[in-house]
Design a protein around this motif. Structure first.
Motif, PDB file in Angstrom:
ATOM      1  N   GLY A   5       0.779  -1.229   0.000  1.00  0.00           N
ATOM      2  CA  GLY A   5       0.000   0.000   0.000  1.00  0.00           C
ATOM      3  C   GLY A   5       0.810   1.279   0.000  1.00  0.00           C
ATOM      4  O   GLY A   5       0.243   2.381  -0.057  1.00  0.00           O
ATOM      5  N   ASP A   6       2.142   1.178   0.072  1.00  0.00           N
ATOM      6  CA  ASP A   6       2.984   2.379   0.052  1.00  0.00           C
ATOM      7  C   ASP A   6       2.805   3.164  -1.241  1.00  0.00           C
ATOM      8  O   ASP A   6       2.758   2.584  -2.343  1.00  0.00           O
ATOM      9  N   LEU A   7       2.724   4.486  -1.122  1.00  0.00           N
ATOM     10  CA  LEU A   7       2.797   5.364  -2.289  1.00  0.00           C
ATOM     11  C   LEU A   7       4.271   5.563  -2.603  1.00  0.00           C
ATOM     12  O   LEU A   7       5.024   6.106  -1.782  1.00  0.00           O
ATOM     13  N   VAL A   8       4.698   5.095  -3.769  1.00  0.00           N
ATOM     14  CA  VAL A   8       6.119   5.065  -4.109  1.00  0.00           C
ATOM     15  C   VAL A   8       6.407   6.067  -5.228  1.00  0.00           C
ATOM     16  O   VAL A   8       5.928   5.914  -6.364  1.00  0.00           O
ATOM     17  N   ALA A   9       7.182   7.082  -4.896  1.00  0.00           N
ATOM     18  CA  ALA A   9       7.591   8.078  -5.888  1.00  0.00           C
ATOM     19  C   ALA A   9       8.760   7.531  -6.695  1.00  0.00           C
ATOM     20  O   ALA A   9       9.779   7.131  -6.119  1.00  0.00           O
ATOM     21  N   ILE A  10       8.613   7.486  -8.001  1.00  0.00           N
ATOM     22  CA  ILE A  10       9.711   7.110  -8.894  1.00  0.00           C
ATOM     23  C   ILE A  10      10.217   8.397  -9.537  1.00  0.00           C
ATOM     24  O   ILE A  10       9.576   8.960 -10.423  1.00  0.00           O
ATOM     25  N   LYS A  11      11.339   8.890  -9.045  1.00  0.00           N
ATOM     26  CA  LYS A  11      11.870  10.178  -9.494  1.00  0.00           C
ATOM     27  C   LYS A  11      12.757   9.985 -10.726  1.00  0.00           C
ATOM     28  O   LYS A  11      13.707   9.207 -10.706  1.00  0.00           O
ATOM     29  N   LEU A  12      12.422  10.699 -11.790  1.00  0.00           N
ATOM     30  CA  LEU A  12      13.235  10.674 -12.998  1.00  0.00           C
ATOM     31  C   LEU A  12      13.118  12.014 -13.707  1.00  0.00           C
ATOM     32  O   LEU A  12      12.378  12.902 -13.263  1.00  0.00           O
ATOM     33  N   HIS A  13      13.846  12.162 -14.771  1.00  0.00           N
ATOM     34  CA  HIS A  13      13.861  13.373 -15.597  1.00  0.00           C
ATOM     35  C   HIS A  13      13.186  13.004 -16.909  1.00  0.00           C
ATOM     36  O   HIS A  13      13.634  12.098 -17.597  1.00  0.00           O
ATOM     37  N   PHE A  14      12.099  13.707 -17.254  1.00  0.00           N
ATOM     38  CA  PHE A  14      11.358  13.371 -18.480  1.00  0.00           C
ATOM     39  C   PHE A  14      12.028  13.908 -19.743  1.00  0.00           C
ATOM     40  O   PHE A  14      11.591  13.590 -20.853  1.00  0.00           O
ATOM     41  N   GLY A  15      13.069  14.714 -19.598  1.00  0.00           N
ATOM     42  CA  GLY A  15      13.773  15.263 -20.751  1.00  0.00           C
ATOM     43  C   GLY A  15      13.118  16.532 -21.256  1.00  0.00           C
ATOM     44  O   GLY A  15      11.904  16.709 -21.160  1.00  0.00           O
ATOM     45  N   GLU A  16      13.933  17.431 -21.795  1.00  0.00           N
ATOM     46  CA  GLU A  16      13.417  18.662 -22.391  1.00  0.00           C
ATOM     47  C   GLU A  16      13.055  18.393 -23.849  1.00  0.00           C
ATOM     48  O   GLU A  16      13.646  17.524 -24.502  1.00  0.00           O
ATOM     49  N   ARG A  17      12.077  19.106 -24.347  1.00  0.00           N
ATOM     50  CA  ARG A  17      11.656  18.942 -25.745  1.00  0.00           C
ATOM     51  C   ARG A  17      12.824  19.252 -26.682  1.00  0.00           C
ATOM     52  O   ARG A  17      13.461  20.296 -26.567  1.00  0.00           O
ATOM     53  N   GLY A  18      13.086  18.336 -27.591  1.00  0.00           N
ATOM     54  CA  GLY A  18      14.212  18.455 -28.501  1.00  0.00           C
ATOM     55  C   GLY A  18      15.341  17.513 -28.128  1.00  0.00           C
ATOM     56  O   GLY A  18      16.160  17.162 -28.969  1.00  0.00           O
ATOM     57  N   GLY A  19      15.397  17.093 -26.873  1.00  0.00           N
ATOM     58  CA  GLY A  19      16.400  16.131 -26.432  1.00  0.00           C
ATOM     59  C   GLY A  19      15.925  14.705 -26.657  1.00  0.00           C
ATOM     60  O   GLY A  19      14.724  14.443 -26.763  1.00  0.00           O
ATOM     61  N   THR A  20      16.867  13.776 -26.704  1.00  0.00           N
ATOM     62  CA  THR A  20      16.521  12.368 -26.970  1.00  0.00           C
ATOM     63  C   THR A  20      17.261  11.393 -26.060  1.00  0.00           C
ATOM     64  O   THR A  20      17.072  10.179 -26.171  1.00  0.00           O
ATOM     65  N   ALA A  21      18.102  11.884 -25.151  1.00  0.00           N
ATOM     66  CA  ALA A  21      18.959  10.994 -24.357  1.00  0.00           C
ATOM     67  C   ALA A  21      18.361  10.608 -23.004  1.00  0.00           C
ATOM     68  O   ALA A  21      18.999   9.914 -22.228  1.00  0.00           O
ATOM     69  N   PHE A  22      17.138  11.063 -22.712  1.00  0.00           N
ATOM     70  CA  PHE A  22      16.498  10.737 -21.437  1.00  0.00           C
ATOM     71  C   PHE A  22      16.238   9.229 -21.340  1.00  0.00           C
ATOM     72  O   PHE A  22      16.355   8.497 -22.330  1.00  0.00           O
ATOM     73  N   LEU A  23      15.874   8.762 -20.151  1.00  0.00           N
ATOM     74  CA  LEU A  23      15.684   7.337 -19.920  1.00  0.00           C
ATOM     75  C   LEU A  23      14.616   6.737 -20.825  1.00  0.00           C
ATOM     76  O   LEU A  23      13.582   7.361 -21.094  1.00  0.00           O
ATOM     77  N   ASN A  24      14.856   5.517 -21.254  1.00  0.00           N
ATOM     78  CA  ASN A  24      13.913   4.801 -22.104  1.00  0.00           C
ATOM     79  C   ASN A  24      12.683   4.398 -21.289  1.00  0.00           C
ATOM     80  O   ASN A  24      12.806   3.728 -20.270  1.00  0.00           O
ATOM     81  N   PRO A  25      11.466   4.788 -21.717  1.00  0.00           N
ATOM     82  CA  PRO A  25      10.256   4.427 -20.973  1.00  0.00           C
ATOM     83  C   PRO A  25      10.085   2.918 -20.793  1.00  0.00           C
ATOM     84  O   PRO A  25       9.445   2.482 -19.825  1.00  0.00           O
ATOM     85  N   VAL A  26      10.640   2.105 -21.699  1.00  0.00           N
ATOM     86  CA  VAL A  26      10.535   0.650 -21.559  1.00  0.00           C
ATOM     87  C   VAL A  26      11.234   0.185 -20.279  1.00  0.00           C
ATOM     88  O   VAL A  26      10.721  -0.670 -19.549  1.00  0.00           O
ATOM     89  N   LEU A  27      12.396   0.766 -19.987  1.00  0.00           N
ATOM     90  CA  LEU A  27      13.124   0.410 -18.768  1.00  0.00           C
ATOM     91  C   LEU A  27      12.398   0.944 -17.529  1.00  0.00           C
ATOM     92  O   LEU A  27      12.361   0.284 -16.484  1.00  0.00           O
ATOM     93  N   VAL A  28      11.833   2.132 -17.655  1.00  0.00           N
ATOM     94  CA  VAL A  28      11.088   2.707 -16.535  1.00  0.00           C
ATOM     95  C   VAL A  28       9.876   1.836 -16.203  1.00  0.00           C
ATOM     96  O   VAL A  28       9.545   1.613 -15.035  1.00  0.00           O
ATOM     97  N   ARG A  29       9.225   1.316 -17.233  1.00  0.00           N
ATOM     98  CA  ARG A  29       8.066   0.454 -16.997  1.00  0.00           C
ATOM     99  C   ARG A  29       8.441  -0.770 -16.163  1.00  0.00           C
ATOM    100  O   ARG A  29       7.671  -1.202 -15.293  1.00  0.00           O
ATOM    101  N   ARG A  30       9.618  -1.346 -16.393  1.00  0.00           N
ATOM    102  CA  ARG A  30      10.015  -2.522 -15.616  1.00  0.00           C
ATOM    103  C   ARG A  30      10.181  -2.169 -14.142  1.00  0.00           C
ATOM    104  O   ARG A  30       9.858  -2.973 -13.260  1.00  0.00           O
ATOM    105  N   VAL A  31      10.675  -0.969 -13.855  1.00  0.00           N
ATOM    106  CA  VAL A  31      10.760  -0.535 -12.462  1.00  0.00           C
ATOM    107  C   VAL A  31       9.368  -0.412 -11.871  1.00  0.00           C
ATOM    108  O   VAL A  31       9.098  -0.868 -10.748  1.00  0.00           O
ATOM    109  N   VAL A  32       8.451   0.192 -12.623  1.00  0.00           N
ATOM    110  CA  VAL A  32       7.058   0.328 -12.176  1.00  0.00           C
ATOM    111  C   VAL A  32       6.454  -1.036 -11.855  1.00  0.00           C
ATOM    112  O   VAL A  32       5.825  -1.232 -10.801  1.00  0.00           O
ATOM    113  N   GLU A  33       6.652  -1.983 -12.748  1.00  0.00           N
ATOM    114  CA  GLU A  33       6.070  -3.313 -12.545  1.00  0.00           C
ATOM    115  C   GLU A  33       6.668  -4.006 -11.324  1.00  0.00           C
ATOM    116  O   GLU A  33       5.951  -4.693 -10.574  1.00  0.00           O
ATOM    117  N   ASN A  34       7.949  -3.809 -11.092  1.00  0.00           N
ATOM    118  CA  ASN A  34       8.577  -4.390  -9.905  1.00  0.00           C
ATOM    119  C   ASN A  34       8.049  -3.761  -8.622  1.00  0.00           C
ATOM    120  O   ASN A  34       7.858  -4.450  -7.614  1.00  0.00           O
TER     121      ASN A  34
END
Length: 380
Positions: A39-68
């Motif tokens: 039941g814990d509310l778990v904050a997953i802190k990341l940087h969504f990237g600025e518009r025009g950038g492409t090097a931010f974290l891959n959402p596919v990898l972030v999803r695996r953290v969410v699922e875990n």
């Protein structure tokens, strides 16, 4: 104290040792599930990237953290704070749209996105600390009110701090807009008129309207309006903006560390850190572009110590051979300090030393290299 840091390299030989599987393995070995109660509310802190950038974290990898996190019984949400500069993330509406444009939708990552400091950056808590610069820091409300914290940091260089990892993600990334201004307040840039091309980029990115284009010359900065956010330094591609690096940046790194301490207040036993040594670009993901990575992809590490996470990240990146033809001007040999070479006017080691002094963690660590089990069919 020696902290344990788990590391999985980037190489993959089959689906069994893909980066996605390595996220699962790291989550398990670092004991992240034990830090989360049902039941814990778990904050997953990341940087969504600025518009025009492409090097931010891959959402596919972030999803695996969410699922875990869900499998551990937590209720995850993705979060970041609004920016001081006036780009695509300075208010919650623009920020959410940027996150969606970069693939961080519920359908993609399986968790809602919450901008931690609210619509205009005014939703924060004053957190008491004992630092030499601050007695209290202003941290985004969603992080303060969360039960547990998972910090996902994209490792890269940075114009102002030299290096960006877990400490920067905690400090600058969890500070409210007012907090960001306080961290940057010692930075007062000036414009070299002979180098100014009147392109207007600094005017566009100035958060406080302090920069104007003069009729009979280049850009000019009103020091009374300047908040010291430093975005003009990053956005100028002609080297026309200068700052007193030796004093301003040293102090800003320390202020950022004190904000990191505030973000972790009450969560040292309920926080875990993943540093992604992938697409290690020269500058922050706040830049509206992404340059070439300066070293090959290295891997992912996980630990409960943010200082050890960053020290291990620096060491692993520096152990790589630099990539010729990138922004890296030197230190191409394995062992050369890539971050000092990229940004010689600042010293990232300030944040590591001060974070250790503040009790945020230890620069001494034991690196535990993980290798997924492979079958004979995989060529083992």
């Amino acid at each position: 104290m020696v902290s344990r840091v788990y590391f999985a390299g980037s190489r993959a030989h089959s689906h069994r040792d893909s980066l996605v599987k390595k996220v699962d393995l790291l989550f398990d070995r670092v004991g992240a599930a034990r830090l989360i109660s049902a039941g814990d509310l778990v904050a997953i802190k990341l940087h969504f990237g600025e518009r025009g950038g492409t090097a931010f974290l891959n959402p596919v990898l972030v999803r695996r953290v969410v699922e875990n996190v869900r499998e551990a019984g937590g209720k995850p949400f993705l979060c970041d704070s609004n920016t001081l500069y006036s780009g695509g993330r300075s208010n919650a509406v623009d920020h959410l749209e940027t996150a969606l444009q970069h693939g961080f939708s519920y359908a993609t990552v399986g968790a809602p996105v919450i901008i931690m400091d609210g619509l205009r950056g005014r939703s924060y808590h004053d957190v008491k600390i004992q630092g030499k610069h601050f007695e209290s820091v202003q941290i985004g409300a969603a992080v303060v009110e969360a039960d547990a914290l998972v910090v996902l940091s994209h490792v890269k260089g940075h114009m102002m701090t030299g290096f960006g990892g877990a400490i920067k993600n905690l400090g600058m990334g969890c500070g409210s807009r007012a907090g960001k201004q306080k961290m940057h307040s010692s930075v007062k840039p000036e414009i070299k008129g002979e180098k100014c091309r009147r392109c207007g980029s600094c005017v566009k990115w100035c958060a406080s309207g302090a920069i104007t284009l003069e009729k009979d010359g280049g850009a000019g900065i009103n020091p009374e309006k300047c908040t010291g956010c430093g975005e003009c330094i990053i956005s100028c591609r002609h080297g026309a903006v200068k700052v007193q690096w030796e004093t301003a940046v040293h102090e800003m790194n320390e202020r950022m560390v004190e904000y990191a301490c505030g973000a972790l207040q009450g969560k040292k036993d309920a926080a875990v850190f993943f540093n992604f040594l992938l697409d290690v670009v020269p500058d922050c993901d706040c830049s509206p572009w992404s340059d070439l990575p300066v070293v090959p992809d290295t891997g992912i590490l996980a630990t409960t110590d943010p200082v050890a996470a960053d020290q291990a990240s620096v060491d692993l990146v520096n152990a790589q051979a630099g990539i010729a033809g990138t922004a890296l001007p030197g230190a191409l040999e394995p062992g050369g300090d890539k971050f000092c070479a990229l940004h010689p006017k600042t010293d990232y080691r300030v944040q590591l030393a001060y974070a250790e002094e503040m009790g945020l963690g230890s620069r001494r660590y034991e690196l535990v290299k993980l290798e997924p089990q492979r079958s004979k069919k995989d060529g083992a």
